[in-house]
Structure formats: C-alpha cells, structure tokens
Design a protein around this motif. Sequence first.
Motif, PDB file in Angstrom:
ATOM      1  N   SER A  10       0.807  -1.223   0.000  1.00 24.50           N
ATOM      2  CA  SER A  10       0.000   0.000   0.000  1.00 24.50           C
ATOM      3  C   SER A  10       0.842   1.276   0.000  1.00 24.50           C
ATOM      4  O   SER A  10       0.315   2.366  -0.210  1.00 24.50           O
ATOM      5  N   ALA A  11       2.134   1.166   0.239  1.00 22.09           N
ATOM      6  CA  ALA A  11       2.976   2.362   0.372  1.00 22.09           C
ATOM      7  C   ALA A  11       3.081   3.114  -0.951  1.00 22.09           C
ATOM      8  O   ALA A  11       3.259   2.510  -2.005  1.00 22.09           O
ATOM      9  N   SER A  12       2.958   4.443  -0.886  1.00 27.58           N
ATOM     10  CA  SER A  12       3.180   5.251  -2.084  1.00 27.58           C
ATOM     11  C   SER A  12       4.577   5.853  -2.073  1.00 27.58           C
ATOM     12  O   SER A  12       5.083   6.288  -3.096  1.00 27.58           O
ATOM     13  N   VAL A  13       5.197   5.875  -0.889  1.00 25.88           N
ATOM     14  CA  VAL A  13       6.577   6.317  -0.754  1.00 25.88           C
ATOM     15  C   VAL A  13       7.320   5.227   0.012  1.00 25.88           C
ATOM     16  O   VAL A  13       6.851   4.757   1.044  1.00 25.88           O
ATOM     17  N   CYS A  14       8.463   4.825  -0.485  1.00 23.29           N
ATOM     18  CA  CYS A  14       9.258   3.800   0.197  1.00 23.29           C
ATOM     19  C   CYS A  14       9.818   4.376   1.495  1.00 23.29           C
ATOM     20  O   CYS A  14      10.503   5.392   1.464  1.00 23.29           O
ATOM     21  N   PRO A  15       9.546   3.733   2.655  1.00 29.25           N
ATOM     22  CA  PRO A  15      10.070   4.270   3.908  1.00 29.25           C
ATOM     23  C   PRO A  15      11.589   4.128   4.036  1.00 29.25           C
ATOM     24  O   PRO A  15      12.216   4.824   4.822  1.00 29.25           O
TER      25      PRO A  15
END
Length: 123
Positions: free
Chosen positions: A25-30
């Motif tokens: 679901s991530a839109s930005v890689c942590p």
Amino acid sequence: MSAIRPGNPGATRACPHCKETILESASVCPACRHHVKFAEGASVADAANITALRIEGSIRQPADVAAWEYSVVVSIKNDRGEEIGRKLIGVGAMAPNELRTFTLAVEIVPAKDKRALKGGTRH
Ligand SMILES: [Zn+2]
C-alpha cells in the motif's frame, strides 16, 4: 516477502529502487523515500502516514576510550511477547568524543477499505 495475498492488509512487495520489502500500500518507500506508485485519485494528503511511535537517542563515546563498536538491532514482538521480526540495521565504530544519533519510527498506514485482520495472529 510475506505470504499475505495482494490487496490485503500486510501484503508486501519489493521497492523497485532499493529492493527493500515494503508494504504493497505504500506510495513512498520508507527506506529510500522514493515514490513507488501513484494511486489513482489519491491526493498528497492521502499518502500521509501516522507516526505512532518515534524514539530518538544519542550516544557520545567518552574521550578517554579508544573505540566503541556498535550494532543496531530492531525487534518486533506480538501480543504474546513472541519475536516475529528481528533485523540488524547497521554496524559501525565511533572515535573518541564522537556522537551517533539513532531514530526508530513506526509508521501506521490506515487501510483504505474496511478489510480487517482476523484474530490478530498476523505479523
Ligand atoms: Zn526503496
């Protein structure tokens, strides 16, 4: 990678930039902070995660010690205290009077639909 089916809470994939395992679901890689997808109709505000836990601390090596080596380990435990994840994040060494700051952040991503995990047995 997890065995959780795509589209369900907890499903993962590999970041196309750094190959770290991240939430589907991530839109930005942590890990590397690159954008990994542009959800249809999603605004920038939709991508805002909640930082549920953040701990930061510093260690300064005493000036009268030759060298300190360190290992940074993060572990995750479930309700029963069983370790379900453990990772060595990094290792290094410090010089006399040198400072290192370590930050741990747990980001929560509210699911976009009403699907819920049953029984709390998942990681
Ligand atoms: Zn990445």
